[in-house]
Design a protein around this motif. Structure first.
Motif, PDB file in Angstrom:
ATOM      1  N   THR A 116     -16.014   9.204   7.383  1.00 30.87           N
ATOM      2  CA  THR A 116     -17.094  10.078   6.708  1.00 30.87           C
ATOM      3  C   THR A 116     -17.055  11.368   7.240  1.00 30.87           C
ATOM      4  O   THR A 116     -17.133  12.374   6.612  1.00 30.87           O
ATOM      5  CB  THR A 116     -18.431   9.360   7.027  1.00 30.87           C
ATOM      6  OG1 THR A 116     -18.374   7.990   6.318  1.00 30.87           O
ATOM      7  CG2 THR A 116     -19.371   9.883   6.354  1.00 30.87           C
ATOM      8  N   LYS A 120     -16.067  14.920   5.116  1.00 30.81           N
ATOM      9  CA  LYS A 120     -17.020  15.951   5.308  1.00 30.81           C
ATOM     10  C   LYS A 120     -16.447  17.338   5.573  1.00 30.81           C
ATOM     11  O   LYS A 120     -16.503  18.425   5.348  1.00 30.81           O
ATOM     12  CB  LYS A 120     -18.080  15.749   5.984  1.00 30.81           C
ATOM     13  CG  LYS A 120     -19.293  16.742   5.952  1.00 30.81           C
ATOM     14  CD  LYS A 120     -20.553  16.299   6.860  1.00 30.81           C
ATOM     15  CE  LYS A 120     -21.592  17.374   6.732  1.00 30.81           C
ATOM     16  NZ  LYS A 120     -22.817  17.170   7.480  1.00 30.81           N
ATOM     17  N   ASP A 125     -16.372  15.273  -1.296  1.00 33.69           N
ATOM     18  CA  ASP A 125     -17.524  14.540  -1.701  1.00 33.69           C
ATOM     19  C   ASP A 125     -17.411  13.048  -1.895  1.00 33.69           C
ATOM     20  O   ASP A 125     -18.282  12.575  -2.501  1.00 33.69           O
ATOM     21  CB  ASP A 125     -17.913  15.111  -3.365  1.00 33.69           C
ATOM     22  CG  ASP A 125     -17.158  15.127  -4.161  1.00 33.69           C
ATOM     23  OD1 ASP A 125     -15.973  14.563  -4.097  1.00 33.69           O
ATOM     24  OD2 ASP A 125     -17.538  15.417  -5.276  1.00 33.69           O
ATOM     25  N   LYS A 127     -17.559   9.483  -1.062  1.00 33.83           N
ATOM     26  CA  LYS A 127     -18.048   8.594  -0.270  1.00 33.83           C
ATOM     27  C   LYS A 127     -17.314   7.317   0.205  1.00 33.83           C
ATOM     28  O   LYS A 127     -16.953   6.481  -0.684  1.00 33.83           O
ATOM     29  CB  LYS A 127     -19.580   7.895  -0.937  1.00 33.83           C
ATOM     30  CG  LYS A 127     -20.555   9.163  -1.186  1.00 33.83           C
ATOM     31  CD  LYS A 127     -21.766   8.947  -1.929  1.00 33.83           C
ATOM     32  CE  LYS A 127     -22.704  10.049  -2.166  1.00 33.83           C
ATOM     33  NZ  LYS A 127     -23.800   9.545  -2.738  1.00 33.83           N
ATOM     34  N   GLN A 129     -15.332   3.811   0.896  1.00 36.20           N
ATOM     35  CA  GLN A 129     -15.712   2.402   0.914  1.00 36.20           C
ATOM     36  C   GLN A 129     -14.508   1.832   1.534  1.00 36.20           C
ATOM     37  O   GLN A 129     -13.294   1.908   1.331  1.00 36.20           O
ATOM     38  CB  GLN A 129     -15.744   2.150  -0.599  1.00 36.20           C
ATOM     39  CG  GLN A 129     -16.825   2.785  -1.565  1.00 36.20           C
ATOM     40  CD  GLN A 129     -16.667   2.339  -2.949  1.00 36.20           C
ATOM     41  OE1 GLN A 129     -15.920   1.386  -3.397  1.00 36.20           O
ATOM     42  NE2 GLN A 129     -17.441   3.164  -3.658  1.00 36.20           N
ATOM     43  N   SER A 332     -29.723   2.583  -1.520  1.00 30.16           N
ATOM     44  CA  SER A 332     -28.047   2.779  -0.841  1.00 30.16           C
ATOM     45  C   SER A 332     -27.454   1.526  -0.112  1.00 30.16           C
ATOM     46  O   SER A 332     -28.095   0.617   0.250  1.00 30.16           O
ATOM     47  CB  SER A 332     -27.857   3.977  -0.138  1.00 30.16           C
ATOM     48  OG  SER A 332     -28.648   3.712   1.045  1.00 30.16           O
ATOM     49  N   GLU A 365     -17.959   3.879  -7.818  1.00 34.27           N
ATOM     50  CA  GLU A 365     -18.189   5.193  -6.930  1.00 34.27           C
ATOM     51  C   GLU A 365     -19.863   5.202  -6.574  1.00 34.27           C
ATOM     52  O   GLU A 365     -20.116   6.259  -5.913  1.00 34.27           O
ATOM     53  CB  GLU A 365     -17.839   6.389  -7.482  1.00 34.27           C
ATOM     54  CG  GLU A 365     -16.194   6.230  -7.815  1.00 34.27           C
ATOM     55  CD  GLU A 365     -15.405   6.192  -6.387  1.00 34.27           C
ATOM     56  OE1 GLU A 365     -15.795   6.887  -5.385  1.00 34.27           O
ATOM     57  OE2 GLU A 365     -14.371   5.511  -6.448  1.00 34.27           O
ATOM     58  N   ASP A 383     -25.761   3.960  -4.323  1.00 30.21           N
ATOM     59  CA  ASP A 383     -26.537   5.231  -4.075  1.00 30.21           C
ATOM     60  C   ASP A 383     -27.265   5.569  -5.206  1.00 30.21           C
ATOM     61  O   ASP A 383     -26.929   6.589  -5.960  1.00 30.21           O
ATOM     62  CB  ASP A 383     -25.290   6.298  -3.697  1.00 30.21           C
ATOM     63  CG  ASP A 383     -26.248   7.443  -2.706  1.00 30.21           C
ATOM     64  OD1 ASP A 383     -27.165   7.275  -2.581  1.00 30.21           O
ATOM     65  OD2 ASP A 383     -25.425   8.337  -2.925  1.00 30.21           O
TER      66      ASP A 383
END
Length: 747
Positions: A116, A120, A125, A127, A129, A332, A365, A383
Motif C-alpha cells: 500500500t 501510494k 490509486d 487498492k 488485494q 470496507s 475492485e 469499499d
C-alpha cells in the motif's frame, strides 16, 4: 453461382507493409530504451515470504539516454527509495546491468501494508488485494496466490525520480520501465504455475468449489439480513453433496439456516439446468442468517469464507456540506472466496441493498454500482460509502434573562442515536460554539443531544458571543429608564438566525423558550396580542406559565425575528432602591426595639421631674399661705421605725419680724387692708350676687391647726398581725397625681 472475393491492390499492400515495419522499429527502439522487470515471489508459508524485483537494462543501448551511467542511476535510486522497499544496488556484467529490489514480510498484513505504501509513493490509486492460501480444508484445497498489482506498479516512482535528478530526460520518462515482465511463484521448493501475467494468479489445487457464490446483504432495522447462494458447476451427486453439506455446516455462522436448492432468482439464472425436484435440490445450497451490526456481519462472513484475509469493518462520519448534515457509513474490507469458489468458475458476487431498498453491486475492485453488471472474482475488495441525511428529532432554543442583566441561551440539537452512533465527536465539532461557549454531547433515551450554551454578563457581551456562534443574531431588551417602585413593562425581542447551522429547509419540530428574571412575570393575553400572527397560525403554540414562555411548532424555524416577548417586573435598579427603603424602615424599627429601655427610662425621669416640679410648687404655695412647720413638726415627730431612733418634732418657728411696710408673719391683716399680699376670700351673702365686704384671714396658728386637724384613719391590722412598739399604724397609700399607672406604653 459466383463467389465474390476482394483482392487488395498493390499500393494498399505496400502501405500495410510500411506500417508494420514502422511498428517493428518502434518496438525495437522502445525495448532498447526500456528496462526489463522480473518478479520472483518466494513463500516459506502462507504468511511469510519475499518478493524480489529484478530490473535489467543494457547500458550500451542507453548510454545516450542515461546521464552519468550506473553511478548516477544508483545515487538517484538511493535518494528516492520509498519506505518498505529494500535496495541491494546495481550489479554490472559487461554492457548489462541489473538493479535488485526486495519486499520482505512475515505476515500478509505486513505485506499488504508495505505494498500500500509503495503504490501510494508511485501515485497509483490501486487498492491492493492479496490472497495467499495453502489449505487442506475447504472445497478447494491446495495452494492459491492472487494479487491485483504488478511489480511495475510498485516501481512507478522510479521514472520521475530519474527525471528530477536529471539522469533521464522528461521525454524518455515513459520508456524507463517495460510494460511487461516475467513472474514466477514458489511455495517452498515447489514452483506454482502463474497464469496472471505480470499480476500474480497462481494455483495448484484440488477443485470441488462452486461456480458462483452470490452474497446478498440487506440493511434492515439497524442490522443486516444475509442470503448466500452457492451455485454448483453441475448437478451434484450424492458424494459431492455430502462433502458440501458437511463443510458448510462446519463453517456456517451461528444461528444461520442451510437449505437445499436455490431461492434467489439471480442464483437460479446461473444454475445448471434441472427439471426434476430432486435434481433442483442439488444445483446448489442457500444459507441465510442475520447480523445485528457490521461487526457481527464481518465475524459471520469470516467464519463462512474461512480465508484469513477475509475482513470486514465499518465507520461513521458526520459531514457538513451546504448547510446540510449527513452521516456517511463506510463499509470496507476484503472477501476471499478461495476455499469455496472454484478457480475456474465465475467467483464471488456481492450485492448490498440499503435501507431505502436501493441495490448496489460491488465489483472486484470495490466499486459500487447501481447496475447489476459488475464483474466477479474469488477476491472482492469492499469499499462502499453510503450517505444518510441527518433527520433531527427536535431543535430547541432555551433563553433566560437574569435580574442582573446577564443573558443565556442553550441550543439543543437532538438526533436519533442509531443514525449518529459512533460519530458523537464529529457532531460536537460541527455544532460547537466559540471559545467562550460550552458544548457537550449527551445521551437521552434513544436520542443523542448536542448542547451548546452561550452566556454573557450583560446584553452587549451576550450578543457579541451569540453573533460569533450564529451570525446576524441578537437578543434585545427594551425597558423604560428611571425608578419604578412596583416595576414596569418591558419587551424582549429575540432575533436568532439558525440557518448558519441548520440551513433553511430542515423540518424537525422546533421549540423556543424564554425564562423571565426574578420579580418578573408574563401574561398570556399580552403575549398573544404581541404575536398575533403566530397566535393565529395552526402550526404555532404559545404557552405562558408564570415567568416562562414556550413557543412550539411542528415545522423547522430558521429565524425567531418575528417574536416579541412582553414582560412585567422590577429592574435591578428598582430592586436596589426598594431594598434600601425597606432596609431603612427595618433599621428604624430595630433601633426602636433596641432602645426601648432607654426610652422608658427617659420617660420615667420626665415623670419624676414633673412630680418634683409639682412638689416644689406645693411647697411654695404652703409658704405663701403661712405654713411655718410641717405636719410632722406639728405632730411631734415620727415614731421609731424598726430600730431607727424616733425623730423629734421641730419646734414652731417664731414669725418673721415685720419689714418696712409689711406686717409681721403670723399676724392677721387688719380689716380692709388692701395690701397686695392680702389673701382674699369672697364671702357670699344670702342673696345671689351679693358679696360681703372683704375680711382678712386670721393668722396661721400651728397649735390650733394641730388641734383642729382630724385624726387619720388607722389601717386595720390583718389577723394575727401585731403593731410593733413605737410603730404607728400605717396610713393608707395615697394615689399620686398620675394614678397607679400613667399609661406609659414603654414602661
Amino acid at each position: 453461382m459466383h463467389a465474390m472475393t476482394h483482392t487488395p491492390s498493390a499500393p494498399t499492400r505496400q502501405r500495410w507493409m510500411f506500417l508494420a515495419v514502422l511498428l517493428t522499429i518502434a518496438a525495437l527502439v522502445l525495448s532498447a530504451c526500456s528496462a526489463k522487470i522480473e518478479t520472483q515471489l518466494g513463500l516459506e508459508s502462507a504468511e511469510k515470504g519475499t518478493r524480489t524485483i529484478l530490473v535489467s537494462f543494457n547500458m550500451k543501448d542507453n548510454q545516450d539516454k542515461v546521464k552519468g551511467g550506473t553511478q548516477a542511476l544508483d545515487a538517484s535510486v538511493r535518494k528516492h527509495l520509498p519506505e518498505g522497499l529494500e535496495y541491494e544496488g546495481i550489479q554490472s556484467e559487461g554492457d548489462k546491468a541489473r538493479a535488485t529490489f526486495k519486499v520482505s514480510f512475515s505476515s500478509v498484513d505486513e505485506y499488504h501494508s508495505k505494498v500500500t505504501s509503495l503504490l501510494k509513493a508511485s501515485g497509483s490509486d490501486i487498492k491492493p488485494q492479496i490472497s495467499i492460501v495453502n489449505s487442506d480444508q475447504g472445497l478447494v484445497q491446495g495452494i492459491q496466490v492472487k494479487e491485483n498489482f504488478s511489480s511495475g506498479d510498485l516501481l512507478g516512482w522510479l521514472p520521475e525520480a530519474l527525471v528530477v535528478d536529471g539522469v533521464v530526460s522528461a521525454s524518455n520518462k515513459n520508456s524507463v520501465l517495460s510494460s511487461s515482465d516475467e513472474t514466477t511463484v514458489k511455495f517452498g521448493e515447489k514452483e506454482v504455475k502463474n497464469s496472471g501475467g505480470s499480476k500474480i494468479s497462481a494455483k495448484d489445487v484440488q477443485d470441488r468449489g462452486f461456480r458462483n457464490v452470490i452474497l446478498d446483504v440487506k440493511e434492515k432495522d439497524g442490522g443486516y439480513s444475509v442470503m448466500v447462494s452457492f451455485v454448483a458447476k453441475e448437478i451434484m451427486n450424492t458424494e459431492t453433496a455430502s462433502a458440501v453439506d458437511a463443510y458448510l455446516n462446519q463453517v456456517k455462522p451461528e444461528g444461520s439456516e442451510l437449505k437445499k436448492g436455490l431461492e434467489s432468482s439471480q442464483a437460479k439464472a446461473y444454475a445448471p439446468s434441472a427439471s426434476t425436484a430432486s435434481a433442483k435440490e442439488e444445483v446448489g445450497r442457500t444459507l441465510t442468517f442475520s447480523a445485528s451490526s457490521i461487526e457481527d456481519l464481518g465475524s459471520g462472513l469470516k467464519k463462512l469464507f474461512g480465508a484469513s484475509s477475509t475482513d470486514f469493518s465499518a465507520s461513521r462520519e458526520v459531514v457538513a456540506k451546504d448547510n446540510n448534515f449527513t452521516v456517511q457509513k463506510k463499509i470496507s474490507g476484503l472477501l476471499d472466496c478461495s476455499l469455496l469458489c472454484s478457480p475456474n468458475g465465475d467467483g464471488l458476487t456481492l450485492t448490498i441493498v440499503d435501507s431505502n431498498d436501493k441495490s448496489y453491486m460491488v465489483d472486484p475492485e470495490g466499486r459500487a454500482s447501481s447496475s447489476r453488471s459488475g464483474g466477479s472474482s474469488t477476491l472482492i475488495a469492499v469499499d462502499r460509502v453510503s450517505s444518510r441525511q441527518i433527520e433531527m428529532k427536535s431543535m430547541k432554543v432555551a433563553t433566560s434573562l437574569g435580574l442582573d442583566g446577564s443573558m443565556e441561551a442553550r441550543f439543543l440539537y437532538a438526533f436519533p442515536t442509531e443514525d449518529v452512533a459512533g460519530a458523537e465527536q464529529k457532531l460536537k465539532d460541527v455544532f460547537a460554539g466559540g471559545s467562550n461557549d460550552e458544548t457537550e454531547v449527551r445521551q437521552d433515551g434513544d436520542s443523542t443531544i448536542v448542547s451548546v450554551k452561550v452566556r454573557g454578563k450583560d446584553q452587549n457581551e451576550f450578543n457579541q458571543r451569540l453573533n460569533e456562534y450564529l451570525p446576524d443574531s441578537k437578543v434585545t431588551v427594551t425597558r423604560p429608564g428611571g425608578y419604578h417602585p412596583f416595576g414596569s413593562d418591558y419587551t424582549v425581542t429575540p432575533e436568532i438566525k439558525l440557518s448558519s447551522k441548520l440551513g433553511n429547509y430542515y423540518s424537525a419540530p422546533f421549540e423556543f423558550t424564554f425564562k423571565a428574571p426574578t420579580f418578573s412575570s408574563l401574561d398570556q393575553q399580552k403575549v398573544d396580542a404581541a404575536n398575533s400572527l403566530a397566535k393565529n397560525s395552526q402550526h404555532v403554540q404559545l404557552t405562558v406559565n408564570g415567568g416562562e414562555l414556550s413557543v412550539k411548532t411542528d415545522r423547522g424555524v430558521s429565524s425567531t425575528s418575528g417574536l416579541t416577548v412582553p414582560v412585567s417586573g422590577l429592574s435591578m435598579t428598582d430592586v436596589i432602591v426598594d431594598a434600601v427603603i425597606v432596609g431603612l424602615l427595618l433599621l428604624i424599627l430595630i433601633l426602636l426595639f433596641l432602645l426601648r429601655k432607654k426610652i422608658a427610662a427617659a420617660r420615667a425621669k420626665g415623670r419624676e421631674r414633673r412630680a418634683a416640679s409639682a412638689a416644689a410648687l406645693g411647697a411654695a404655695a404652703g409658704v405663701a399661705t403661712g405654713y411655718g412647720a410641717t405636719q410632722a413638726d406639728a405632730q411631734g415627730g415620727y415614731a421609731a421605725q424598726n430600730g431607727y431612733p424616733a425623730q423629734g418634732g421641730y419646734a414652731a418657728q417664731p414669725g418673721y419680724q415685720a419689714q418696712g411696710g409689711y406686717p409681721a408673719q403670723n399676724t392677721a391683716y387688719a380689716a380692709g387692708d388692701d395690701s397686695p399680699t392680702q389673701v382674699f376670700t369672697p364671702q357670699h351673702g344670702l342673696n345671689y350676687g351679693e358679696n360681703e365686704p372683704t375680711k382678712a384671714m386670721p393668722a396661721y396658728d400651728a397649735q390650733a391647726a394641730q388641734t383642729a386637724q382630724p385624726a387619720q384613719p388607722v389601717q386595720p391590722t390583718q389577723p394575727g398581725q401585731q403593731v410593733q412598739p413605737g410603730q404607728t399604724a400605717q396610713q393608707p397609700v395615697q394615689p399620686n397625681q398620675f394614678g397607679a399607672d400613667d399609661g406609659d406604653v414603654l414602661q
